[in-house]
Design a protein around this motif. Structure first.
Motif, mmCIF file in Angstrom:
data_model
loop_
_atom_site.group_PDB
_atom_site.id
_atom_site.type_symbol
_atom_site.label_atom_id
_atom_site.label_comp_id
_atom_site.label_asym_id
_atom_site.label_seq_id
_atom_site.Cartn_x
_atom_site.Cartn_y
_atom_site.Cartn_z
ATOM 1 N N SER A 1 0.985 -1.155 0.014
ATOM 2 C CA SER A 1 0.119 -0.037 0.073
ATOM 3 C C SER A 1 0.800 1.338 -0.147
ATOM 4 O O SER A 1 0.650 2.337 -0.651
ATOM 5 C CB SER A 1 -0.886 -0.018 1.220
ATOM 6 N N LEU A 2 1.871 1.130 0.661
ATOM 7 C CA LEU A 2 2.924 2.374 1.118
ATOM 8 C C LEU A 2 3.444 2.497 -0.408
ATOM 9 O O LEU A 2 3.667 3.865 -0.846
ATOM 10 C CB LEU A 2 3.604 2.155 2.000
ATOM 11 N N ALA A 3 3.852 1.444 -1.148
ATOM 12 C CA ALA A 3 4.476 1.705 -2.175
ATOM 13 C C ALA A 3 3.654 2.333 -3.323
ATOM 14 O O ALA A 3 3.976 3.242 -4.236
ATOM 15 C CB ALA A 3 5.117 0.325 -2.557
ATOM 16 N N ARG A 4 2.439 1.848 -3.158
ATOM 17 C CA ARG A 4 1.468 2.333 -4.297
ATOM 18 C C ARG A 4 1.188 3.923 -3.927
ATOM 19 O O ARG A 4 1.091 4.746 -4.871
ATOM 20 C CB ARG A 4 -0.022 1.564 -4.169
ATOM 21 N N ALA A 5 0.903 4.073 -2.860
ATOM 22 C CA ALA A 5 0.686 5.571 -2.336
ATOM 23 C C ALA A 5 1.911 6.332 -2.662
ATOM 24 O O ALA A 5 1.501 7.679 -3.168
ATOM 25 C CB ALA A 5 0.489 5.759 -0.848
ATOM 26 N N MET A 6 2.878 5.968 -2.719
ATOM 27 C CA MET A 6 4.006 6.611 -3.185
ATOM 28 C C MET A 6 4.240 6.880 -4.757
ATOM 29 O O MET A 6 4.673 7.948 -4.988
ATOM 30 C CB MET A 6 5.651 6.030 -2.490
ATOM 31 N N SER A 7 3.778 5.763 -5.364
ATOM 32 C CA SER A 7 4.002 5.800 -6.784
ATOM 33 C C SER A 7 2.776 6.916 -7.313
ATOM 34 O O SER A 7 3.059 7.361 -8.337
ATOM 35 C CB SER A 7 3.500 4.400 -7.400
ATOM 36 N N TYR A 8 1.714 7.173 -6.469
ATOM 37 C CA TYR A 8 1.054 8.199 -6.853
ATOM 38 C C TYR A 8 1.478 9.530 -6.330
ATOM 39 O O TYR A 8 0.693 10.601 -6.558
ATOM 40 C CB TYR A 8 -0.580 7.863 -6.237
ATOM 41 N N GLY A 9 2.445 9.672 -5.646
ATOM 42 C CA GLY A 9 2.910 10.920 -5.218
ATOM 43 C C GLY A 9 2.291 11.299 -4.160
ATOM 44 O O GLY A 9 2.245 12.758 -3.899
ATOM 45 N N LEU A 10 1.455 10.701 -3.238
ATOM 46 C CA LEU A 10 0.922 11.225 -2.097
ATOM 47 C C LEU A 10 1.802 11.942 -1.236
ATOM 48 O O LEU A 10 1.230 12.744 -0.376
ATOM 49 C CB LEU A 10 0.176 9.979 -1.426
ATOM 50 N N GLY B 1 5.674 14.466 4.320
ATOM 51 C CA GLY B 1 4.659 13.855 3.705
ATOM 52 C C GLY B 1 4.792 12.287 3.849
ATOM 53 O O GLY B 1 3.717 11.637 4.048
ATOM 54 N N PHE B 2 5.984 11.834 3.690
ATOM 55 C CA PHE B 2 6.181 10.505 3.835
ATOM 56 C C PHE B 2 5.776 10.035 5.485
ATOM 57 O O PHE B 2 5.047 8.973 5.512
ATOM 58 C CB PHE B 2 7.510 9.873 3.423
ATOM 59 N N TYR B 3 6.139 10.873 6.200
ATOM 60 C CA TYR B 3 5.820 10.426 7.682
ATOM 61 C C TYR B 3 4.418 10.478 7.762
ATOM 62 O O TYR B 3 3.774 9.256 8.309
ATOM 63 C CB TYR B 3 6.294 11.632 8.714
ATOM 64 N N TYR B 4 3.442 11.286 7.273
ATOM 65 C CA TYR B 4 1.990 11.175 7.536
ATOM 66 C C TYR B 4 1.747 10.029 6.593
ATOM 67 O O TYR B 4 0.721 9.217 7.277
ATOM 68 C CB TYR B 4 1.447 12.434 7.137
ATOM 69 N N VAL B 5 2.010 9.955 5.291
ATOM 70 C CA VAL B 5 1.434 8.886 4.576
ATOM 71 C C VAL B 5 1.418 7.496 5.259
ATOM 72 O O VAL B 5 0.726 6.539 5.429
ATOM 73 C CB VAL B 5 1.944 8.877 2.962
ATOM 74 N N ALA B 6 2.686 7.290 5.660
ATOM 75 C CA ALA B 6 3.232 5.990 6.223
ATOM 76 C C ALA B 6 2.575 5.626 7.545
ATOM 77 O O ALA B 6 2.213 4.657 7.804
ATOM 78 C CB ALA B 6 4.770 6.029 6.444
ATOM 79 N N ARG B 7 2.309 6.650 8.194
ATOM 80 C CA ARG B 7 1.616 6.698 9.556
ATOM 81 C C ARG B 7 0.371 6.093 9.048
ATOM 82 O O ARG B 7 -0.319 5.208 9.806
ATOM 83 C CB ARG B 7 1.781 7.871 10.363
ATOM 84 N N ALA B 8 -0.509 6.755 8.174
ATOM 85 C CA ALA B 8 -1.721 6.655 7.879
ATOM 86 C C ALA B 8 -2.056 5.054 7.365
ATOM 87 O O ALA B 8 -2.841 4.373 7.849
ATOM 88 C CB ALA B 8 -2.388 7.430 6.863
ATOM 89 N N LEU B 9 -1.019 4.551 6.800
ATOM 90 C CA LEU B 9 -1.117 3.118 6.117
ATOM 91 C C LEU B 9 -0.501 2.049 7.092
ATOM 92 O O LEU B 9 -1.190 0.927 6.933
ATOM 93 C CB LEU B 9 -0.246 3.184 4.652
ATOM 94 N N ILE B 10 0.480 2.503 7.780
ATOM 95 C CA ILE B 10 0.907 1.183 8.651
ATOM 96 C C ILE B 10 0.465 1.078 9.890
ATOM 97 O O ILE B 10 0.388 -0.147 10.361
ATOM 98 C CB ILE B 10 2.546 1.596 8.646
ATOM 99 N N VAL B 11 0.321 2.149 10.607
ATOM 100 C CA VAL B 11 -0.577 1.994 11.906
ATOM 101 C C VAL B 11 -1.803 1.965 11.812
ATOM 102 O O VAL B 11 -2.688 2.663 11.212
ATOM 103 C CB VAL B 11 0.081 3.543 12.832
#
Lengths: 280, 395
Positions: B23-32, B39-49
């Protein structure tokens, strides 16, 4: 690919921060349900309304109760009505479809536009409830067994799920969600929130009230510390009563709006007295 | 870049797997993540935790991985306790009397101070100038052993992701720390049982339809008794003495148990250090109840929850007449009574507020041979409830 370009940035009345926007956008782009948790009164339910407003979509709300079943969200087969009709010869009893009623989830699937579906307080239902919805939320499709009809989402709804953590949610369910924990707002954000709700209010009163509010929240051993919604209510009461002084003392006006438990009122008095009397 | 980070998280017991990584890889490929660390901190936190209890560990892993600094704060508590333990060892050559005195007062006093400090300390602190703990002076008064203090400071302003993570504001949500009434209540809810008993006053719709169909369409109403909670619990709590530092914690458990509306019956009794012939209805040891009477009244299907630090002088547990209450002379040693309790009830657990690092030594070891013991933390309580409803796992 409009889902890639839609971004949520909050609304005029719903203020967000970077973390919340990132979570909502993840959910939008990855088409996963967004699970929102946080203290009561931090605006979990309001978030769904804000998203619907910001993205200009219709909001479908499914309030979960302790008696809710996952099946109810998909469809209900009204056997009693059919039985009743058959006895008295009313309606078209031979077509089962007349007795199938779609639930909120089914309704969102069959709609002609992308909708926002709020599953409110999912933890109120039985422990098995979220697991029963796993497949439906993942694939966004289900089958009506009675008519052998496949219902598939034309537009995958934006699913927002709120929870007060009254029950544990299963790992399998959690894995499919984007998770966001709504923090308690810091002072700066709180001031902005209060201003959104009470735009024409005396600056000094707001500052003083917020100061007092955070002092009360910082008190130890509160069983139910006051939250945002309580502060907003409190300021509304203060405003309408024309109170100007909200210094932290024994006679704080309308304390009952902030503290709702008897023990907390005792704790409050205790700590003002400089006590440590809780041990007795 | 982020694969090692995933393993870093796993090491810190954040349940993260392939699903989250993809999921994280996908989110990053969309440039979220907007190509920024924040940005990475928030996206990773939303998807991992997936649970606020893991947010703190996530922050810590993030800090460790992206700031490259040594994380010491998690070990703060362990470190402190270890230090207390070591201080204790240095007094190995005291006379038994001195040692007992020391154990009864100083360690408890220190623990109490320590617990209070931990309760007040809600955030990770980097740098600063205030010394807490024992301020480097000896609290024992023997031998003048100097002990180090612990330096803490004030919280910082949060701006960047590193700073947000560094603020460690989710520390109160950690599940391996102590817990509030609400969370305890949730853990207690794991323990539940229902049964259909009593008068038939609920309409059984499915059976009614079945019977009506069999009856050629003439209505045939079928009723059944409603589902009611059928769970009886006995809560036995150790109070006074070495339990004082935990009084607030135990009172929260008591509140949560009282508030739980899914117990058909809840009986609460108190004891001091160990149970002997009787337990008491109040914290002040009034209204004694003989254990034999209790066992006669309560069937073996009651769930027994013992709460105590299981710390006492060995003779209190193992000798005849060892009771600390002066007007009690017990002929059966304390451990005998504990075994009687354990044998009577089908399911029982012991909840211990003492940090798990100390188990195994002292009287805790003996009591662990009798009862399944769980730490009084959210995780421990949850495990204990599972043990009560499903039976103990093989040890």
């Amino acid at each position: 690919m409009d889902r890639l370009s839609t971004r949520f940035k909050g609304t005029k009345t719903y203020l967000t921060n970077a973390a919340l926007e990132a979570s909502v956008n993840c959910a939008l782009v990855l088409e996963k349900p967004l699970l929102v948790r946080g203290e009561p009164g931090t605006g979990k339910t309001l978030l769904a309304e804000a998203i619907a407003e910001a993205l200009d979509m219709e909001l479908i709300t499914w309030h979960i109760k302790s008696t809710s079943r996952a099946q109810d969200g998909l469809y209900v087969y009204d056997t009693v009505q059919r039985l009743y009709d058959s006895r008295f010869g009313e309606g078209n009893v031979h077509d089962i479809r007349n007795y199938i009623r779609l639930g909120p989830l089914g309704g969102a699937f069959t709609a002609d536009k992308r909708k926002v579906l709020l599953i409110d307080e999912i933890d109120k239902a039985d422990i098995e409830f979220p697991n029963d919805l796993l497949h439906e939320l993942d694939r966004m499709q289900f089958k009506i067994i009675e008519t052998n009809e496949e219902i598939k989402a034309k537009y995958r709804p934006v699913v927002i799920i709120t929870s007060n953590a009254e029950k544990e949610l299963g790992d399998a369910f959690l894995r499919r969600c984007v998770f966001h924990f709504i923090d308690f707002p810091d002072r700066e954000l709180m001031e902005r929130i209060v201003k959104v709700h009470h735009p024409d209010i005396d600056e000094r009163l707001v500052n003083q009230a917020i100061e007092t509010f955070y002092q009360i929240r910082a008190m130890q051993r509160m069983r139910k510390p006051p939250s945002t919604s309580e502060l907003v209510d409190w300021i509304a009461v203060l405003k309408s009563a024309g109170v100007t002084n909200t210094q932290l003392d024994q006679n704080l006006p309308f304390l009952g709006t902030l503290l709702k438990k008897e023990q907390d009122l005792v704790t409050y008095a205790d700590q003002l007295a400089g006590g440590r009397r809780w041990r007795s | 870049m982020f694969i090692p980070f995933i393993y870093e998280l796993r090491e810190r017991k954040v349940p993260v797997g392939t699903h989250e990584a993809l999921s994280l890889a996908r989110a990053m490929s969309y440039g979220l993540h907007r190509n920024s660390l924040d940005g990475f901190y928030y996206v990773a936190r939303a998807l991992i935790v997936h649970d606020e209890r893991h947010l703190d560990a996530f922050d810590e892993a993030f800090l460790h991985h992206f700031k490259g600094i040594e994380i010491k704060s998690l070990e703060l508590k362990d470190e402190l306790l270890r230090w207390l333990q070591e201080a204790e060892k240095e007094f190995g050559d005291l006379t038994p009397e001195e040692r007992e005195l020391f154990e009864q007062f100083e360690l408890d006093e220190l623990r109490r101070l320590f617990e209070e400090t931990m309760q007040e300390q809600t955030e990770r602190h980097d740098g600063g100038d205030r010394w807490i703990g024992t301020r480097g002076r000896s609290a024992y008064g023997h031998g003048g052993v100097k002990r180090p203090g612990i330096r803490v400071g004030g919280p910082g302003k949060h701006r960047s992701a590193i700073q947000v993570a560094d603020a460690r504001q989710y520390r109160p949500y950690r599940s391996d720390l102590t817990i509030d009434v609400h969370q305890m209540g949730m853990a207690l809810r794991r323990l539940r049982a229902f049964s259909r008993e009593g008068t038939e006053e609920e309409l059984d719709l499915d059976a009614t339809i079945n019977e009506t169909a069999k009856n050629a369409g003439e209505l045939e109403i079928v009723t059944r008794p409603p589902k009611r909670p059928n769970l009886r619990v006995i809560l036995l709590m150790d109070v006074g003495g070495s339990m004082d530092p935990y009084a607030y914690l135990v009172s929260r458990l008591f509140t949560a148990a009282k508030r739980a509306n899914h117990f058909r019956e809840l009986r609460c009794y108190y004891f001091h250090n160990c149970t002997y012939g009787r337990v008491y209805g109040t914290e002040r040891f009034d209204r004694p109840v003989y254990i034999n009477d209790l066992l006669r009244e309560c069937s073996r299907y009651y769930k027994l929850i013992m709460v105590g630090d299981a710390l006492m002088a060995p003779y209190e547990l193992l000798s005849q007449g060892g009771s600390i209450t002066y007007n009690e002379t017990n002929r059966v040693p304390g451990i005998g009574w504990l075994i009687i309790l354990r044998e009577h009830f089908l399911r029982s657990v012991w909840l211990n507020p003492e940090p798990q690092a100390y188990w195994g030594e002292t009287t805790i070891g003996h009591i662990r041979n009798v009862f399944d013991m769980f730490p009084l933390t959210l995780d421990g309580l949850t495990d204990a409830m599972v043990c009560l409803s499903k039976g103990r796992e093989k040890r």
